[in-house]
Motif scaffolding. Structure first.
Motif, PDB file in Angstrom:
ATOM      1  N   VAL A   1      73.395   1.062  76.279  1.00 29.59           N
ATOM      2  CA  VAL A   1      74.793   1.493  76.343  1.00 29.59           C
ATOM      3  C   VAL A   1      75.616   0.714  75.327  1.00 29.59           C
ATOM      4  CG1 VAL A   1      76.827   1.604  77.813  1.00 29.59           C
ATOM      5  CG2 VAL A   1      74.570   2.142  78.755  1.00 29.59           C
TER       6      VAL A   1
ATOM      7  N   SER B   1      72.780   5.840  77.959  1.00 26.34           N
ATOM      8  CA  SER B   1      72.407   6.427  79.230  1.00 26.34           C
ATOM      9  C   SER B   1      73.525   6.198  80.246  1.00 26.34           C
ATOM     10  CB  SER B   1      71.097   5.830  79.723  1.00 26.34           C
ATOM     11  OG  SER B   1      70.711   6.398  80.944  1.00 26.34           O
ATOM     12  N   ILE B   2      74.460   7.124  80.287  1.00 26.56           N
ATOM     13  CA  ILE B   2      75.664   6.984  81.113  1.00 26.56           C
ATOM     14  C   ILE B   2      75.795   8.178  82.034  1.00 26.56           C
ATOM     15  CG2 ILE B   2      78.161   6.753  81.088  1.00 26.56           C
ATOM     16  CD1 ILE B   2      77.921   5.724  78.211  1.00 26.56           C
TER      17      ILE B   2
ATOM     18  N   LEU C   1      81.355   1.608  83.487  1.00 24.60           N
ATOM     19  CA  LEU C   1      80.423   2.719  83.273  1.00 24.60           C
ATOM     20  C   LEU C   1      79.458   2.826  84.432  1.00 24.60           C
ATOM     21  CD1 LEU C   1      79.507   2.058  79.527  1.00 24.60           C
ATOM     22  CD2 LEU C   1      81.371   3.426  80.452  1.00 24.60           C
TER      23      LEU C   1
ATOM     24  N   ARG D   1      75.867   4.086  85.392  1.00 17.31           N
ATOM     25  CA  ARG D   1      74.606   4.391  84.707  1.00 17.31           C
ATOM     26  C   ARG D   1      73.458   4.137  85.650  1.00 17.31           C
ATOM     27  NH1 ARG D   1      72.140  -0.201  82.298  1.00 17.31           N
ATOM     28  NH2 ARG D   1      71.113   1.268  80.899  1.00 17.31           N
TER      29      ARG D   1
ATOM     30  N   SER E   1      76.893   0.452  88.555  1.00 14.84           N
ATOM     31  CA  SER E   1      78.096   0.466  87.724  1.00 14.84           C
ATOM     32  C   SER E   1      78.261  -0.885  87.058  1.00 14.84           C
ATOM     33  CB  SER E   1      79.319   0.791  88.581  1.00 14.84           C
ATOM     34  OG  SER E   1      79.219   2.095  89.097  1.00 14.84           O
TER      35      SER E   1
END
Length: 119
Positions: free
Chosen positions: A2, A27-28, A99, A101, A105
């Motif tokens: 990320v 990758s979110i 974020l 993911r 978080s």
């Protein structure tokens, strides 16, 4: 992996404008609250503005009316429109985001972008 990648900094004359951008990638699952901070030489890092995923905004009192934060959820990008820039706005501006993911978080920081206001 990320990443938060800022762009748009530079040198501007007093009274000028700049627009900063910060894009989240990797990758979110989702991007929650996004923020802009700044840190001037010899000073503590301070919160400039924040915006939730629903578009609610918050600003440092001293910057209301000159700075505007916005976001494009489809692009996972936050913007900071800075108008009427003053020499005291000179700082490194950092993007920050919560974020979601795989695994949970997390809070992330960008690498920073330099804004210099000078004639």
């Amino acid at each position: 992996q990320v990443q938060l990648v800022e762009s748009g900094g530079g040198l501007v004359q007093p009274g000028g404008s700049l627009r900063l951008s910060c894009a989240a990638s990797g990758s979110i699952f989702s991007v929650r609250t996004m923020r802009w901070y700044r840190q001037a030489p010899g000073m503590q890092r301070e919160l400039v503005a924040s915006i939730t995923s629903g578009g609610s905004t918050n600003y440092a009192d001293s910057l209301k009316g000159r700075f505007t934060i916005s976001r494009d959820n489809a692009k996972n990008t936050v913007y900071l429109q800075m108008n009427g820039l003053k020499p005291e706005d000179t700082a490194v501006y950092y993007c920050n985001a919560d974020l979601s993911r795989p695994g949970g978080s997390y809070n992330y920081w960008g690498q920073g972008t330099q804004v210099t206001v000078s004639s």
